[in-house]
Design a protein around this motif. Structure first.
Motif, short mmCIF file in Angstrom:
data_model
loop_
_atom_site.label_atom_id
_atom_site.label_comp_id
_atom_site.label_asym_id
_atom_site.label_seq_id
_atom_site.Cartn_x
_atom_site.Cartn_y
_atom_site.Cartn_z
N UNK A 166 -6.08 14.52 16.55
CA UNK A 166 -4.91 14.98 17.31
C UNK A 166 -4.54 13.99 18.41
N UNK A 167 -5.55 13.48 19.09
CA UNK A 167 -5.31 12.53 20.18
C UNK A 167 -4.69 11.24 19.64
N UNK A 168 -5.23 10.74 18.53
CA UNK A 168 -4.70 9.50 17.94
C UNK A 168 -3.24 9.66 17.56
N UNK A 169 -2.88 10.80 17.01
CA UNK A 169 -1.48 11.01 16.63
C UNK A 169 -0.59 11.16 17.86
N UNK A 170 -1.11 11.82 18.87
CA UNK A 170 -0.35 11.93 20.12
C UNK A 170 -0.10 10.56 20.73
N UNK A 171 -1.15 9.73 20.75
CA UNK A 171 -1.02 8.39 21.33
C UNK A 171 -0.16 7.49 20.45
N UNK A 172 -0.21 7.68 19.15
CA UNK A 172 0.66 6.90 18.25
C UNK A 172 2.12 7.18 18.58
N UNK A 173 2.44 8.44 18.75
CA UNK A 173 3.82 8.81 19.07
C UNK A 173 4.21 8.29 20.44
N UNK A 174 3.30 8.39 21.38
CA UNK A 174 3.59 7.97 22.76
C UNK A 174 3.82 6.47 22.85
N UNK A 175 3.05 5.68 22.10
CA UNK A 175 3.12 4.22 22.21
C UNK A 175 3.92 3.57 21.09
N UNK A 176 4.43 4.37 20.16
CA UNK A 176 5.30 3.82 19.13
C UNK A 176 4.61 2.94 18.13
N UNK A 177 3.33 3.17 17.86
CA UNK A 177 2.61 2.40 16.86
C UNK A 177 1.49 3.28 16.31
N UNK A 178 1.09 3.03 15.09
CA UNK A 178 0.08 3.86 14.46
C UNK A 178 -1.31 3.50 14.96
N UNK A 179 -2.01 4.46 15.50
CA UNK A 179 -3.40 4.30 15.93
C UNK A 179 -4.29 4.92 14.86
N UNK A 180 -5.15 4.12 14.27
CA UNK A 180 -6.04 4.62 13.23
C UNK A 180 -7.34 5.14 13.83
N UNK A 181 -7.91 6.15 13.18
CA UNK A 181 -9.25 6.61 13.53
C UNK A 181 -10.24 5.95 12.58
N UNK A 182 -11.42 5.64 13.11
CA UNK A 182 -12.41 4.84 12.40
C UNK A 182 -13.76 5.56 12.47
N UNK A 183 -13.88 6.73 11.81
CA UNK A 183 -15.09 7.53 11.94
C UNK A 183 -16.30 6.91 11.26
N UNK A 184 -17.45 7.08 11.90
CA UNK A 184 -18.72 6.65 11.31
C UNK A 184 -19.59 7.87 11.04
N UNK A 185 -20.11 7.97 9.84
CA UNK A 185 -21.07 9.03 9.53
C UNK A 185 -22.45 8.60 10.03
N UNK A 186 -23.00 9.37 10.96
CA UNK A 186 -24.29 9.05 11.57
C UNK A 186 -25.41 9.83 10.87
N UNK A 187 -26.45 9.12 10.49
CA UNK A 187 -27.64 9.73 9.87
C UNK A 187 -27.28 10.68 8.72
#
Length: 361
Positions: A166-187
């Motif tokens: 949700x935050x990434x999409x909010x910031x993408x809209x705010x800054x006019x560029x696509x912000x990708x999420x880069x999740x890591x699966x831990x253990x």
């Protein structure tokens, strides 16, 4: 059934507070907020747990600061709660990243577990419901190194993966560029062994949010986790992270073997990226060429500014926590041809990228 992810509106309200905090403290640059909608040419800059050099990692303030100062992707590490919701913490043991030790109601949950063959004592996310974790607050993980970040201790809540999306999409809209999420699966092997597998819930969140290839890249040190993601046919890029010693937990090959031409070709059968430690890129120059020849992109980790995290030639003075010549290290790796950098200081990585682009032109 997995628990429903918490309120989207409350997360976005928290974003505004985090953004105010970002612009008020040292290290905040407003330049990136006014940049063009498209990312400049050059290596991708990935905010490691946000902007962990300037804000406590894996918090709304950290992710917001990373994007405001130019990060292209933001990285959440994923671990599960007792009710099987993916939350964002460096490890499932949270005594160093939250104020859980100050909560007497949770004192009895301190325990010792074996995680990936290592004995660990503390409090673990899998022993808490999401509602319980939301009563905790984040603290700086490296207070002796980054004392300035402790000003935020006790002010920022634990986020879910959905919160970060949700935050990434909010910031993408705010800054006019696509912000990708880069999740890591831990253990991931450990969590499968206790009945809380990461991959099904991660796939569910990705599908529910209809995350595309420009919005999400999934990473793991364990090939078995990535192949499970690949089997879901999400059409997302996958990133095989590589350590410097040993090998992935439960995997027959060592990291050294995985970085040979034959090993890289095997990785290319299920992944699109490799993520070696930055030292491996310098120590084994053929790695970049071999990876590119196998059709893999290369993103090096983790770039930091403090002397203790820099190669000897880039240190300045003798104090381990003083900043060295981080720009010189970025210039070295950009010159070698890495496709991305994972950094605690995305603002500096962006400045160095801009300088490298100006030099090339």
């Amino acid at each position: 059934m997995p628990a429903q992810q918490p309120r989207r509106r409350s997360v976005l309200l928290a974003v505004g507070a985090a953004a105010s905090a970002v612009t008020a403290l040292p290290g905040a640059s407003s330049a990136a907020a006014d940049e063009p909608h498209r990312r400049p040419k050059g290596p991708i800059v990935i905010g490691h747990r946000g902007a962990a050099g300037w804000r406590p990692e894996h918090t709304a303030a950290s992710y917001t600061h990373a994007v405001q100062t130019g990060a292209d992707w933001i990285e959440p590490d994923l671990v599960p709660t007792k009710d099987h919701v993916l939350v964002v913490r460096h490890e499932n043991e949270i005594s160093g990243t939250t104020d859980v030790a100050k909560h007497p109601e949770f004192a009895s949950r301190r325990t010792t577990k074996t995680v990936d063959g290592r004995s660990v004592t503390g409090w673990f996310t899998e022993d808490f419901t999401l509602a319980e974790l939301k009563t905790l607050r984040a603290v700086e993980r490296l207070p002796l190194v980054r004392n300035r970040n402790t000003v935020f201790d006790g002010r920022l809540e634990v986020m879910t993966f959905q919160d970060v999306v949700d935050l990434a999409r909010h910031l993408s809209k705010r800054h006019g560029r696509t912000i990708a999420v880069f999740p890591e699966t831990k253990h991931p092997t450990y969590f499968r062994s206790i009945g809380l597998p990461l991959e099904p819930e991660l796939i569910r969140v990705i599908r529910r949010n209809r995350l595309g290839a420009h919005e999400c890249v999934v990473q793991s040190f364990e090939p078995s986790s990535l192949t499970r993601i690949a089997e879901a046919r999400l059409r997302l890029p996958l990133w095989q992270a590589l350590g410097t010693t040993g090998g992935p937990y439960g995997h027959p090959a060592t990291y050294k073997e995985m970085m040979t031409p034959a090993g890289l070709r095997q990785i290319a059968e299920y992944a699109d990226w490799i993520g070696p430690d930055k030292s491996s890129v310098v120590a084994a120059p053929p790695l970049l060429a071999d990876a590119h020849a196998a059709g893999l992109k290369v993103g090096a980790y983790t770039f930091r500014c403090e002397n203790q995290f820099l190669p000897a030639q880039f240190r300045r003075g003798t104090a381990p926590n003083d900043f060295g010549d981080a720009f010189a290290e970025y210039a070295l790796h950009y010159g070698l041809g890495v496709d991305a950098v994972v950094t605690d200081f995305p603002d500096l990585a962006v400045i160095a990228r801009d300088a490298a682009g100006a030099t090339e032109s």
